[in-house]
Write a protein that holds these residues in place. Structure first.
Motif, PDB file in Angstrom:
ATOM      1  N   CYS A  23       0.911  -1.248  -0.021  1.00  0.00           N
ATOM      2  CA  CYS A  23      -0.046   0.061  -0.026  1.00  0.00           C
ATOM      3  C   CYS A  23       0.757   1.318  -0.055  1.00  0.00           C
ATOM      4  O   CYS A  23       0.511   2.342  -0.728  1.00  0.00           O
ATOM      5  N   SER A  24       1.844   1.223   0.799  1.00  0.00           N
ATOM      6  CA  SER A  24       2.784   2.358   0.799  1.00  0.00           C
ATOM      7  C   SER A  24       3.498   2.904  -0.390  1.00  0.00           C
ATOM      8  O   SER A  24       3.695   4.092  -0.635  1.00  0.00           O
ATOM      9  N   ARG A  25       3.460   1.903  -1.397  1.00  0.00           N
ATOM     10  CA  ARG A  25       4.174   2.378  -2.604  1.00  0.00           C
ATOM     11  C   ARG A  25       3.169   2.974  -3.501  1.00  0.00           C
ATOM     12  O   ARG A  25       3.534   3.608  -4.631  1.00  0.00           O
ATOM     13  N   LYS A  26       2.040   3.090  -3.098  1.00  0.00           N
ATOM     14  CA  LYS A  26       0.929   3.719  -4.085  1.00  0.00           C
ATOM     15  C   LYS A  26       0.251   4.984  -3.238  1.00  0.00           C
ATOM     16  O   LYS A  26      -0.780   5.537  -3.310  1.00  0.00           O
ATOM     17  N   LEU A  27       1.240   5.438  -2.217  1.00  0.00           N
ATOM     18  CA  LEU A  27       0.788   6.491  -1.199  1.00  0.00           C
ATOM     19  C   LEU A  27       0.317   7.851  -2.122  1.00  0.00           C
ATOM     20  O   LEU A  27      -0.556   8.506  -2.062  1.00  0.00           O
ATOM     21  N   GLY A  28       0.886   7.965  -3.496  1.00  0.00           N
ATOM     22  CA  GLY A  28       0.686   8.963  -4.299  1.00  0.00           C
ATOM     23  C   GLY A  28      -0.607   8.703  -5.307  1.00  0.00           C
ATOM     24  O   GLY A  28      -1.112   9.648  -6.050  1.00  0.00           O
ATOM     25  N   SER A  29      -1.157   7.753  -5.295  1.00  0.00           N
ATOM     26  CA  SER A  29      -2.213   7.341  -5.852  1.00  0.00           C
ATOM     27  C   SER A  29      -3.386   7.086  -4.813  1.00  0.00           C
ATOM     28  O   SER A  29      -4.122   5.985  -5.019  1.00  0.00           O
ATOM     29  N   VAL A  30      -3.609   7.725  -3.965  1.00  0.00           N
ATOM     30  CA  VAL A  30      -4.658   7.320  -2.845  1.00  0.00           C
ATOM     31  C   VAL A  30      -6.097   7.299  -3.647  1.00  0.00           C
ATOM     32  O   VAL A  30      -6.592   8.056  -4.308  1.00  0.00           O
ATOM     33  N   GLY A  31      -6.769   6.163  -3.250  1.00  0.00           N
ATOM     34  CA  GLY A  31      -8.250   6.168  -3.852  1.00  0.00           C
ATOM     35  C   GLY A  31      -8.218   5.160  -5.082  1.00  0.00           C
ATOM     36  O   GLY A  31      -9.373   4.473  -5.266  1.00  0.00           O
ATOM     37  N   GLU A  32      -7.016   4.817  -5.834  1.00  0.00           N
ATOM     38  CA  GLU A  32      -6.963   3.960  -6.591  1.00  0.00           C
ATOM     39  C   GLU A  32      -7.142   2.306  -5.888  1.00  0.00           C
ATOM     40  O   GLU A  32      -6.687   2.201  -5.069  1.00  0.00           O
ATOM     41  N   ALA A  33      -7.614   1.480  -6.941  1.00  0.00           N
ATOM     42  CA  ALA A  33      -7.517   0.101  -6.487  1.00  0.00           C
ATOM     43  C   ALA A  33      -6.339  -0.569  -5.863  1.00  0.00           C
ATOM     44  O   ALA A  33      -6.270  -1.229  -4.794  1.00  0.00           O
ATOM     45  N   SER A  34      -5.055  -0.093  -6.443  1.00  0.00           N
ATOM     46  CA  SER A  34      -4.088  -0.528  -5.874  1.00  0.00           C
ATOM     47  C   SER A  34      -3.528   0.287  -4.675  1.00  0.00           C
ATOM     48  O   SER A  34      -2.461  -0.345  -4.071  1.00  0.00           O
ATOM     49  N   PHE A  35      -4.103   1.112  -4.292  1.00  0.00           N
ATOM     50  CA  PHE A  35      -3.949   1.628  -2.782  1.00  0.00           C
ATOM     51  C   PHE A  35      -5.082   0.943  -1.845  1.00  0.00           C
ATOM     52  O   PHE A  35      -4.749   0.366  -0.682  1.00  0.00           O
ATOM     53  N   ILE A  36      -6.364   0.999  -2.579  1.00  0.00           N
ATOM     54  CA  ILE A  36      -7.381   0.353  -1.469  1.00  0.00           C
ATOM     55  C   ILE A  36      -7.439  -0.803  -1.233  1.00  0.00           C
ATOM     56  O   ILE A  36      -7.514  -1.322   0.111  1.00  0.00           O
ATOM     57  N   VAL A  37      -7.158  -1.893  -2.138  1.00  0.00           N
ATOM     58  CA  VAL A  37      -7.159  -3.217  -2.050  1.00  0.00           C
ATOM     59  C   VAL A  37      -6.359  -3.952  -0.948  1.00  0.00           C
ATOM     60  O   VAL A  37      -6.680  -4.364   0.076  1.00  0.00           O
ATOM     61  N   PRO A  38      -4.954  -3.416  -0.885  1.00  0.00           N
ATOM     62  CA  PRO A  38      -3.857  -4.001  -0.035  1.00  0.00           C
ATOM     63  C   PRO A  38      -4.393  -3.137   1.368  1.00  0.00           C
ATOM     64  O   PRO A  38      -4.144  -4.128   2.419  1.00  0.00           O
ATOM     65  N   LEU A  39      -4.835  -1.943   1.569  1.00  0.00           N
ATOM     66  CA  LEU A  39      -5.300  -1.318   2.563  1.00  0.00           C
ATOM     67  C   LEU A  39      -6.480  -2.202   3.251  1.00  0.00           C
ATOM     68  O   LEU A  39      -6.463  -2.289   4.575  1.00  0.00           O
ATOM     69  N   ALA A  40      -7.474  -2.581   2.553  1.00  0.00           N
ATOM     70  CA  ALA A  40      -8.472  -3.236   3.106  1.00  0.00           C
ATOM     71  C   ALA A  40      -8.232  -4.566   3.372  1.00  0.00           C
ATOM     72  O   ALA A  40      -8.699  -5.156   4.454  1.00  0.00           O
ATOM     73  N   VAL A  41      -7.307  -5.223   2.710  1.00  0.00           N
ATOM     74  CA  VAL A  41      -6.641  -6.495   3.432  1.00  0.00           C
ATOM     75  C   VAL A  41      -6.018  -6.461   4.813  1.00  0.00           C
ATOM     76  O   VAL A  41      -6.052  -7.087   5.607  1.00  0.00           O
ATOM     77  N   ALA A  42      -5.225  -5.184   4.860  1.00  0.00           N
ATOM     78  CA  ALA A  42      -4.769  -5.102   5.982  1.00  0.00           C
ATOM     79  C   ALA A  42      -5.734  -4.597   7.083  1.00  0.00           C
ATOM     80  O   ALA A  42      -5.544  -5.069   8.334  1.00  0.00           O
ATOM     81  N   GLY A  43      -6.900  -4.078   6.656  1.00  0.00           N
ATOM     82  CA  GLY A  43      -7.885  -3.766   7.687  1.00  0.00           C
ATOM     83  C   GLY A  43      -8.705  -5.217   8.215  1.00  0.00           C
ATOM     84  O   GLY A  43      -8.884  -5.047   9.451  1.00  0.00           O
ATOM     85  N   VAL A  44      -8.941  -6.158   7.068  1.00  0.00           N
ATOM     86  CA  VAL A  44      -9.524  -7.378   7.602  1.00  0.00           C
ATOM     87  C   VAL A  44      -8.411  -8.055   8.715  1.00  0.00           C
ATOM     88  O   VAL A  44      -8.894  -8.700   9.686  1.00  0.00           O
ATOM     89  N   ALA A  45      -7.152  -8.205   8.359  1.00  0.00           N
ATOM     90  CA  ALA A  45      -6.040  -8.604   9.236  1.00  0.00           C
ATOM     91  C   ALA A  45      -6.166  -8.343  10.595  1.00  0.00           C
ATOM     92  O   ALA A  45      -6.125  -8.934  11.622  1.00  0.00           O
ATOM     93  N   TYR A  46      -6.238  -6.761  10.444  1.00  0.00           N
ATOM     94  CA  TYR A  46      -6.244  -6.017  11.893  1.00  0.00           C
ATOM     95  C   TYR A  46      -7.589  -6.486  12.767  1.00  0.00           C
ATOM     96  O   TYR A  46      -7.546  -6.775  14.015  1.00  0.00           O
ATOM     97  N   LEU A  47      -8.826  -6.425  11.861  1.00  0.00           N
ATOM     98  CA  LEU A  47     -10.003  -6.922  12.849  1.00  0.00           C
ATOM     99  C   LEU A  47      -9.844  -8.462  13.312  1.00  0.00           C
ATOM    100  O   LEU A  47     -10.284  -8.856  14.411  1.00  0.00           O
ATOM    101  N   LEU A  48      -9.175  -9.265  12.537  1.00  0.00           N
ATOM    102  CA  LEU A  48      -8.890 -10.556  12.894  1.00  0.00           C
ATOM    103  C   LEU A  48      -7.872 -10.836  14.166  1.00  0.00           C
ATOM    104  O   LEU A  48      -7.997 -11.645  14.926  1.00  0.00           O
ATOM    105  N   ALA A  49      -7.003  -9.890  14.047  1.00  0.00           N
ATOM    106  CA  ALA A  49      -6.153  -9.760  15.112  1.00  0.00           C
ATOM    107  C   ALA A  49      -7.027  -9.236  16.517  1.00  0.00           C
ATOM    108  O   ALA A  49      -6.412  -9.743  17.400  1.00  0.00           O
ATOM    109  N   ILE A  50      -7.822  -8.309  16.230  1.00  0.00           N
ATOM    110  CA  ILE A  50      -8.627  -7.965  17.422  1.00  0.00           C
ATOM    111  C   ILE A  50      -9.203  -9.189  17.987  1.00  0.00           C
ATOM    112  O   ILE A  50      -9.471  -9.260  19.189  1.00  0.00           O
TER     113      ILE A  50
END
Length: 434
Positions: A23-50
């Motif tokens: 996700c960090s590699r696409k910081l300049g492209s906020v909102g594109e799928a290449s940014f949102i998809v890995p960030l969403a994967v991280a979000g799901v992993a975070y909730l599973l960790a919770i």
């Protein structure tokens, strides 16, 4: 092979590391799928960790250490990447620069042709250049202090990451003193918003969060002067925590409150100009700025925006007052829910606004707020829509996902509580008839 909770937690940490690095590699492209998809994967992993944190009473210290080390590792690539050219951090740089040059950030307008010579390359593309700064005095002086050390966006981001690390240390101390499991520090440190909005884009909110957490820690220890002053300084960074005022009622002395008010007043003295109130573009913010605001947008058809902002503050104060009567000074819920209630009614709810909640969400009753910090991720899509010339509006289906997830989580918690109460009552009835 027996897969233990520690193994699962470390595995989820590895998923967070990989997905956030991508996700960090696409910081300049906020909102594109290449940014949102890995960030969403991280979000799901975070909730599973919770879920793992809830289901396991205690994790070994080495697991917590590894978890915090992972959090540091995935923030590094965000820190090294340049944020979007119009991110708020460029306004911070401008505000700090013009102060040091003898100008008042609440008066000067960045787009003024007469001030063109004050710009540096990093400030020429700052957002909303047609209005002066809206940030409170505490934030302004922080901008000035950091830019005095080094005048760059990177320096500001480093300062914000230092605030983030300080929050981890304060939170560990709070957990130790309250007898809570130390692994709950990961509920804060692993949240993906910290990587994107602190190490990545760089937002001043994290300074306010640090001050508010210091105040909460001091309040729990009955260090009343520190609690009052830190709370006042948090408000001087951003106004959101003002809704927590009832939590301090009768828990601090009048002289402590007076000292805090005096210190905040002193912060504003450098910005007074011929009797003009130093609020900058705060009025324009209330009148013009809108984002991710389903409640505010609905009510705005019936009332003026200034009145509705007052209503948002009132909702937070009422929530705070209610929790003040039923919780202790150490309750994290009492800090999280009033700010959440106020944000829900606010005209603007950017993802980084939820940073204020992160150190205070570590109980089952705040699970909906944990989900909110993840369900808000799709709103980044609006940044992509803007590049296509589309209006600065969150599509209805994204708000349905965001707020619907929170509502469902809240409904499930209420249903389970009602079921437990019903079971308890039935058991009591059987006992009384036997």
């Amino acid at each position: 092979m027996n897969i233990t909770p520690s193994h699962r937690l470390c595995g989820l940490g590895a998923i967070l590391l990989v997905s956030l690095t991508i996700c960090s590699r696409k910081l300049g492209s906020v909102g594109e799928a290449s940014f949102i998809v890995p960030l969403a994967v991280a979000g799901v992993a975070y909730l599973l960790a919770i879920r793992e944190l809830f289901s396991t009473p205690k994790f070994p210290r080495r697991v917590i250490f590894i978890g915090l080390l992972l959090a540091v590792l995935w923030q590094v690539p965000f820190l090294l990447m340049a944020p979007g050219s119009d991110d708020d951090v460029h306004r911070y740089l401008w505000d700090g620069r013009v102060q040091r040059l003898g100008y008042n950030p609440y008066i000067v307008v960045p787009s003024d042709p007469a001030l063109a010579g004050l710009h540096i390359p990093e400030t020429r593309t700052l957002n909303n250049p047609d209005v002066p700064s809206p940030y409170p005095a505490g934030a302004q002086l922080f901008f000035r202090g950091v830019t005095a050390i080094h005048e760059s966006v990177f320096a500001l981001k480093v300062a914000f990451v230092i605030c983030d690390l300080a929050i981890v240390l304060v939170l560990l101390d709070i957990l130790r003193c309250s007898g809570e499991a130390a692994h709950w520090v990961l509920a804060y440190a692993w949240n993906p918003l910290l990587a994107t909005e602190v190490a990545g884009s760089g937002h001043i909110d994290i300074l306010g969060v640090l001050l508010l957490l210091v105040s909460a820690a001091a309040l729990g220890r009955r260090w009343r002067t520190i609690a009052a002053v830190a709370f006042g300084l948090a408000i001087a960074v951003k106004l959101l925590p003002i809704v927590l005022l009832p939590l301090y009622w009768k828990r601090i002395r009048v002289r402590d409150a007076a000292l805090a008010a005096a210190m905040v007043g002193l912060l504003y003295i450098p910005f007074f100009n011929h009797g003009r109130t130093p609020i900058g573009s705060l009025g324009s913010y209330v009148q013009r700025f809108r984002f991710n605001d389903p409640v505010f947008a609905t009510l705005e058809r019936l009332a003026a925006p200034q009145l509705l902002v007052g209503l948002a503050v009132l909702v937070g104060l009422v929530t705070s007052f209610s929790l003040r009567r039923n919780t202790s000074a150490r309750s994290s819920d009492a800090f999280a829910w009033p700010m959440s209630a106020s944000l829900l009614c606010a005209p603007v709810v950017y993802p980084w606004y939820l940073l204020w909640l992160l150190p205070f969400v570590r109980s089952a009753s705040t699970a909906p707020l944990m989900i909110w910090t993840v369900s808000i991720i799709p709103t980044y899509y609006v940044w992509h829509l803007r590049t296509l010339g589309r209006p600065w509006l969150v599509p209805w289906w994204i708000m349905l996902i965001e707020y619907g997830s929170v509502a469902m989580a809240g409904a499930m918690i209420l249903f389970r509580r009602s079921a437990r109460v019903a079971v308890t009552r039935n058991a009591a009835t059987r006992d009384s008839t036997e």
